[in-house]
Design a protein around this motif. Structure first.
Motif, mmCIF file in Angstrom:
data_model
loop_
_atom_site.group_PDB
_atom_site.id
_atom_site.type_symbol
_atom_site.label_atom_id
_atom_site.label_comp_id
_atom_site.label_asym_id
_atom_site.label_seq_id
_atom_site.Cartn_x
_atom_site.Cartn_y
_atom_site.Cartn_z
ATOM 1 N N ARG A 519 0.823 -1.205 0.000
ATOM 2 C CA ARG A 519 0.000 0.000 0.000
ATOM 3 C C ARG A 519 0.862 1.262 0.000
ATOM 4 N NH1 ARG A 519 -3.155 0.971 4.424
ATOM 5 N NH2 ARG A 519 -4.239 2.484 3.101
ATOM 6 N N GLN A 520 1.975 1.214 0.695
ATOM 7 C CA GLN A 520 2.872 2.374 0.694
ATOM 8 C C GLN A 520 3.469 2.602 -0.689
ATOM 9 O OE1 GLN A 520 5.808 1.876 3.765
ATOM 10 N NE2 GLN A 520 4.350 2.210 5.434
ATOM 11 N N ALA A 521 3.758 1.497 -1.383
ATOM 12 C CA ALA A 521 4.372 1.618 -2.708
ATOM 13 C C ALA A 521 3.371 2.056 -3.764
ATOM 14 C CB ALA A 521 5.000 0.282 -3.100
ATOM 15 N N HIS A 522 2.086 1.671 -3.574
ATOM 16 C CA HIS A 522 1.078 1.942 -4.611
ATOM 17 C C HIS A 522 -0.233 2.364 -3.967
ATOM 18 C CE1 HIS A 522 3.821 0.080 -7.468
ATOM 19 N NE2 HIS A 522 3.954 -0.908 -6.609
ATOM 20 N N PRO A 528 -9.658 -0.383 1.974
ATOM 21 C CA PRO A 528 -10.292 -1.700 1.935
ATOM 22 C C PRO A 528 -10.191 -2.362 0.559
ATOM 23 C CG PRO A 528 -11.703 -0.118 3.055
ATOM 24 C CD PRO A 528 -10.605 0.663 2.410
ATOM 25 N N PHE A 529 -10.346 -1.556 -0.487
ATOM 26 C CA PHE A 529 -10.255 -2.128 -1.824
ATOM 27 C C PHE A 529 -8.826 -2.566 -2.136
ATOM 28 C CE2 PHE A 529 -9.539 -1.890 -6.399
ATOM 29 C CZ PHE A 529 -10.493 -2.802 -6.822
ATOM 30 N N GLU A 530 -7.841 -1.824 -1.643
ATOM 31 C CA GLU A 530 -6.454 -2.221 -1.864
ATOM 32 C C GLU A 530 -6.201 -3.609 -1.280
ATOM 33 O OE1 GLU A 530 -3.688 0.968 -0.693
ATOM 34 O OE2 GLU A 530 -5.362 2.332 -1.026
ATOM 35 N N ASN A 531 -6.732 -3.864 -0.099
ATOM 36 C CA ASN A 531 -6.585 -5.183 0.515
ATOM 37 C C ASN A 531 -7.203 -6.251 -0.385
ATOM 38 O OD1 ASN A 531 -6.085 -7.211 2.397
ATOM 39 N ND2 ASN A 531 -7.729 -6.606 3.770
ATOM 40 N N LEU A 532 -8.378 -5.973 -0.911
ATOM 41 C CA LEU A 532 -9.066 -6.941 -1.759
ATOM 42 C C LEU A 532 -8.287 -7.215 -3.042
ATOM 43 C CD1 LEU A 532 -12.803 -7.284 -2.453
ATOM 44 C CD2 LEU A 532 -11.327 -6.856 -4.429
ATOM 45 N N VAL A 533 -7.796 -6.174 -3.684
ATOM 46 C CA VAL A 533 -7.157 -6.385 -4.979
ATOM 47 C C VAL A 533 -5.796 -7.055 -4.812
ATOM 48 C CG1 VAL A 533 -5.928 -4.167 -5.267
ATOM 49 C CG2 VAL A 533 -6.866 -5.358 -7.262
ATOM 50 N N LEU A 553 -10.221 -3.721 -12.586
ATOM 51 C CA LEU A 553 -11.140 -2.684 -13.048
ATOM 52 C C LEU A 553 -12.583 -3.077 -12.752
ATOM 53 C CD1 LEU A 553 -11.479 0.000 -14.502
ATOM 54 C CD2 LEU A 553 -11.544 -1.268 -16.667
ATOM 55 N N LYS A 554 -12.947 -4.325 -13.033
ATOM 56 C CA LYS A 554 -14.313 -4.765 -12.756
ATOM 57 C C LYS A 554 -14.592 -4.718 -11.258
ATOM 58 C CE LYS A 554 -17.670 -8.476 -13.399
ATOM 59 N NZ LYS A 554 -18.058 -9.701 -14.136
ATOM 60 N N ALA A 555 -13.647 -5.200 -10.454
ATOM 61 C CA ALA A 555 -13.848 -5.213 -9.005
ATOM 62 C C ALA A 555 -14.024 -3.797 -8.465
ATOM 63 C CB ALA A 555 -12.666 -5.902 -8.326
ATOM 64 N N LYS A 575 -4.293 4.835 -11.815
ATOM 65 C CA LYS A 575 -3.427 4.366 -10.730
ATOM 66 C C LYS A 575 -3.588 2.869 -10.513
ATOM 67 C CE LYS A 575 -4.599 7.325 -7.439
ATOM 68 N NZ LYS A 575 -4.541 8.031 -6.124
ATOM 69 N N LEU A 576 -4.794 2.380 -10.682
ATOM 70 C CA LEU A 576 -5.037 0.952 -10.545
ATOM 71 C C LEU A 576 -4.297 0.182 -11.636
ATOM 72 C CD1 LEU A 576 -6.607 -1.170 -8.926
ATOM 73 C CD2 LEU A 576 -8.545 -0.798 -10.466
ATOM 74 N N GLY A 577 -4.322 0.703 -12.848
ATOM 75 C CA GLY A 577 -3.569 0.074 -13.927
ATOM 76 C C GLY A 577 -2.073 0.070 -13.655
ATOM 77 N N ASP A 578 -1.569 1.176 -13.078
ATOM 78 C CA ASP A 578 -0.146 1.238 -12.738
ATOM 79 C C ASP A 578 0.211 0.211 -11.665
ATOM 80 O OD1 ASP A 578 0.141 3.324 -14.518
ATOM 81 O OD2 ASP A 578 0.050 4.898 -12.987
ATOM 82 N N LEU A 579 -0.688 0.022 -10.731
ATOM 83 C CA LEU A 579 -0.466 -0.969 -9.662
ATOM 84 C C LEU A 579 -0.299 -2.362 -10.265
ATOM 85 C CD1 LEU A 579 -2.559 -1.270 -6.391
ATOM 86 C CD2 LEU A 579 -2.278 -3.247 -7.867
ATOM 87 N N VAL A 580 -1.199 -2.740 -11.158
ATOM 88 C CA VAL A 580 -1.111 -4.067 -11.778
ATOM 89 C C VAL A 580 0.147 -4.177 -12.633
ATOM 90 C CG1 VAL A 580 -2.211 -5.657 -13.397
ATOM 91 C CG2 VAL A 580 -3.604 -4.422 -11.726
ATOM 92 N N ALA A 581 0.484 -3.106 -13.325
ATOM 93 C CA ALA A 581 1.699 -3.125 -14.149
ATOM 94 C C ALA A 581 2.930 -3.349 -13.290
ATOM 95 C CB ALA A 581 1.815 -1.819 -14.927
ATOM 96 N N ALA A 582 2.992 -2.704 -12.136
ATOM 97 C CA ALA A 582 4.134 -2.881 -11.239
ATOM 98 C C ALA A 582 4.202 -4.301 -10.701
ATOM 99 C CB ALA A 582 4.040 -1.880 -10.087
ATOM 100 N N ALA A 583 3.046 -4.886 -10.450
ATOM 101 C CA ALA A 583 3.024 -6.250 -9.918
ATOM 102 C C ALA A 583 3.491 -7.269 -10.944
ATOM 103 C CB ALA A 583 1.626 -6.601 -9.437
#
Length: 787
Positions: A519-522, A528-533, A553-555, A575-583
């Motif tokens: 979460r600190q990185a992204h 709560p949604f960050e935990n879920l994703v 995106l759907k979630a 930002k959500l797309g960037d998170l997945v890209a980093a992962a």
């Protein structure tokens, strides 16, 4: 409960599409026979909207969908299955039809063309008075500024039809013969094209949930049932199909009556209902059905493998992320109420209009919405379930005392099985539950997301082994032919994703530390949604960026906390797309995820094999969802409808049948071994699965074992694998069986009773399936593919 004429010993679900049609399914019949599947279980086959990959948007009840192979291909598949000794079970959709493309649905086209005078007006559930004699179709975009009548000025007359971009609508006779403008012609029709936003509160036809392109039909009307089920009945009468799965019975006006009519039309064929049961709720025993499609079984198996000791820490983490203590029932209420006031307000207002009143309609609608929001199950089946209405009334009155008098006035009407408002209330309560909980609250509650599954209660964190046994005895006694499942086309996370996520309950402190780093990185600004994703990414790993981006995106849009389907937040979604890209790209985030997965992987695999052997051998008819005989790491649809590589599975099964005992590794071949040998045993020796009795375990590791005897077949499954190793492993743990020699059909090893050392029996795999060795040489117990 009605006993069916023929009952499957197991099923294998196939998603029939244009890309994997009925002929393609026929090509894998031999593989499925070798796997041990007793019946094929097919997704809907009737003609659906062009391009539909799921088939639930039926447009023609008289045809097997040509895109899926057509009637001849169904005949070929049925013949191949029957030659292999297999039955066929087909999913049917009685509640609604597809209307996205009116021309494709002759019933809907006739309704639009002729209005209340249409022969099919009785087939659809339309409030003509509310629509001033017209049916409202919510397809218009937002009005273009500076244009006279807004979007209506975009209408055209094309080939005798009214056109709005690519949409085509019929014209009533004599309405376009005088040179009138397209907008004026529109005003003369039996339908009214309206802005899409008006669907929430002004729609006047019943839908499936909030899907405007799926219109409800009234199968309680005899001719509607007959015409919509004539082809289905033919399949059964001609011997092509042996059983049916009824989609969404909760949407019907009279589910019990429908099932009785279906029973007569099919001479008592095996029938299952896609019914979600809440908590201790039981399926009505009077229904003409063998049981449910297995969501209730899924919830039991998941929870017996969750460590209850992890709940306090994960509760505290969720509260910290939410910014307050979170009570699941409050979250459910808030989201159900939001749905009742939002996308399903049309349904609420329809109920209110059915109630005679001198009161302000808004007050009645408010009271109805409050009752729907507090309703504790999906629906009642009056007079069955009247206690649920009473419970909702009590909760609603406490929460909104100012509505007490109106609620008291409504109760006699909503509790009367014959009152139109009661019928509609029952059809609507399931919609509110589904949209408010499954498609909203599930995405806002990240405590342990393996519990956020269709048909399950996320508030129930874990069940003890004793409770698991009690539930299976109830299943065996009440609905022994009900389906069991682990993954479906509707599950939010496939079985092996859930199996890995459940491990987090054994190491909550480690997860909290990892999550904080992620979460600190992204940061997304939605804790709560960050935990879920992040749980989804860890659970489905390794997965492509494309798959994870689509899921995230759907979630996020389903959650509706930071972005929505109707008003996307482009900054958040970027930002959500960037998170997945980093992962999914080389770098520190990728490395952190890989480290977490390495910690979870082996105990997750242990959980996966435990899930599988429990589900395949517990009471009920086990279903294997397509491809899930290997690791199944799909996320929510459409991810769970991806193509399956059956050649790979067949190759691995051949190696297993040639004596290979695969390791527990990335290939998933160990799961294939467990699946095949459990299915074959159930098919070839059904006498070994005639009852249910817990098998007692003794010693230091006893609490880490789920063991039961099905009448000769004994299942052993490991639970809480990290805790087991932390406390010294199995050590002296034993199970008590009869004083005979047993064979583990998974490994062919022999063990002598009456006391078996668990460490020996599960030395190679964390699960075992035992039969008495005296039966070993019977042809029916051979484990080869042609047993």
């Amino acid at each position: 409960m009605t006993e069916p004429v023929a009952v499957p010993l197991s099923t294998y679900r196939l998603q029939i599409t244009a890309d994997f049609d009925l002929d393609a399914a026929a090509q894998i019949v031999d593989y499925l026979r070798d796997l041990g599947a007793d019946w094929l279980y097919l997704s809907p086959l009737l003609k659906a909207e062009d391009g539909s990959d799921h088939g639930y948007d039926v447009v023609d009840h008289s045809l097997v969908d040509p895109a899926r192979g057509g009637a001849d291909a169904l005949g070929r598949l049925a013949a191949a299955a029957h030659r292999a000794g297999q039955g066929v079970l087909v999913d049917i959709v009685p509640n609604h039809v597809g209307v996205a493309t009116p021309r494709q649905n002759s019933w809907w086209w006739d309704l639009l063309q002729n209005g209340e005078q249409s022969r099919y007006a009785e087939a659809f559930d339309v409030d003509w008075e509310f629509g001033h004699g017209k049916i409202r179709i919510p397809v218009l975009g937002d009005d273009a500024p500076g244009v006279g009548r807004g979007e209506l000025d975009r209408l055209e007359l094309v080939d005798g039809e009214l056109a709005y971009f690519d949409n085509r609508y019929p014209l009533a006779a004599g309405t376009a013969d005088d040179g009138a403008s397209p907008a004026e012609v529109h005003d003369r029709q039996h339908y009214e094209l309206v802005n899409w936003r008006r669907a929430d509160a002004e729609l006047n036809y019943r839908r499936f949930f909030a899907v405007n392109s799926l219109a409800g039909i009234r199968v309680e009307v005899p001719w509607v049932f007959e015409e919509s089920h004539r082809e289905i009945a033919r399949w059964v009468q001609d011997g092509l199909v042996q059983g049916l799965r009824v989609d969404h019975p909760d949407g019907l006006a009279d589910p019990a009556g429908y099932l009785q009519t279906l029973r007569r039309a099919t001479d008592g064929a095996y029938v299952l209902v896609e019914k979600i049961l809440e908590g201790p709720e039981q399926l009505p025993s009077s229904w003409a059905t063998a049981g449910t499609t297995g969501y209730d079984a899924l919830a039991d198996v998941d929870r017996v493998l969750v460590d209850p000791a992890g709940q306090p820490a994960l509760d505290a983490l969720e509260s910290r992320l939410q910014g307050d203590t979170v009570a699941w029932h409050d979250l459910v209420y808030r989201n159900k109420r939001a749905v009742a006031d939002g996308i399903l307000r049309s349904e609420v207002l329809r109920i209110a209009r059915l109630v005679p009143s001198d009161e302000d309609t808004d007050t009645t609608a408010d009271a109805v919405a409050e009752l729907l929001a507090w309703f504790p199950v999906y629906r009642s089946y009056l007079p069955l379930g009247s206690e649920h209405l009473q419970a909702a009334a009590e909760r609603a009155t406490v929460h909104r005392p100012e509505l007490g008098a109106e609620i008291d006035r409504l109760l006699p009407l909503l509790g009367d099985p014959g009152h139109p408002a009661a019928v509609r209330f029952q059809q609507t309560s399931g919609m509110v539950m589904a949209k408010g909980v499954e498609d909203r609250a599930y995405y806002r509650f990240g405590r342990l997301t393996s519990l956020n599954e269709v048909g399950a209660d996320p508030d129930e964190f874990a069940v003890t082994v004793a409770e698991f046994h009690d539930r299976q005895r109830t299943r065996q006694a009440g609905f022994p032919h009900s389906m069991t499942t682990l993954s479906t086309h509707d599950t939010k996370r496939a079985e092996d994703v859930r199996a890995r996520i459940s491990v987090l309950a054994e190491i909550p402190a480690e997860w909290e530390h990892t999550l904080e780093q992620l979460r600190q990185a992204h940061p997304l600004g939605d804790a709560p949604f960050e935990n879920l994703v992040w749980q989804a990414i860890v659970g489905a790993w390794p997965a492509s960026r494309e798959r994870l981006t689509a899921y995230a995106l759907k979630a996020a849009r389903e959650a509706g906390t930071s972005t929505t389907w109707t008003e996307p937040n482009t900054e958040f979604e970027a930002k959500l797309g960037d998170l997945v890209a980093a992962a999914t790209s080389p770098g520190p985030t990728h490395d952190l995820i890989a480290g977490v997965v390495e910690r979870l992987q082996r105990p997750g695999w242990s959980n996966s094999l435990a899930l599988k052997v429990l589900q395949l051998t517990m009471p009920g008819v086990p279903d294997v969802y397509q491809g899930s005989e290997l690791w199944e790491t799909s996320l929510v649809d459409p991810d769970n409808r991806r193509p399956v590589d059956y050649s790979r599975r067949s190759e691995l099964l051949t190696r297993i049948d040639n004596g290979w005992l695969p390791p527990i590794d990335e290939t998933g071949a160990a799961k294939l071994l467990v699946t095949a040998r459990a299915l074959r045993l159930r098919r070839d020796r059904p006498d070994l699965f005639s009852r249910y009795a817990p098998v007692p375990a003794f010693g230091a590791g006893a609490s880490h074992l789920v063991a039961f005897d099905r009448g000769g077949a004994i299942t052993l499954a490991t639970r809480l694998p990290i805790g087991l190793q932390a406390t010294g492993g199995w050590e002296d743990t034993t199970v008590a069986v009869a004083g005979r020699t047993y064979v583990n059909v998974l490994t062919l090893e022999r063990f002598d009773g009456p006391s078996l050392r668990v460490a020996d029996v599960v030395a190679r795999y964390p699960v075992a399936l035992l039969v008495v060795a005296d039966d070993r040489d019977r042809p029916s117990t051979r484990i080869g593919r042609h047993a």
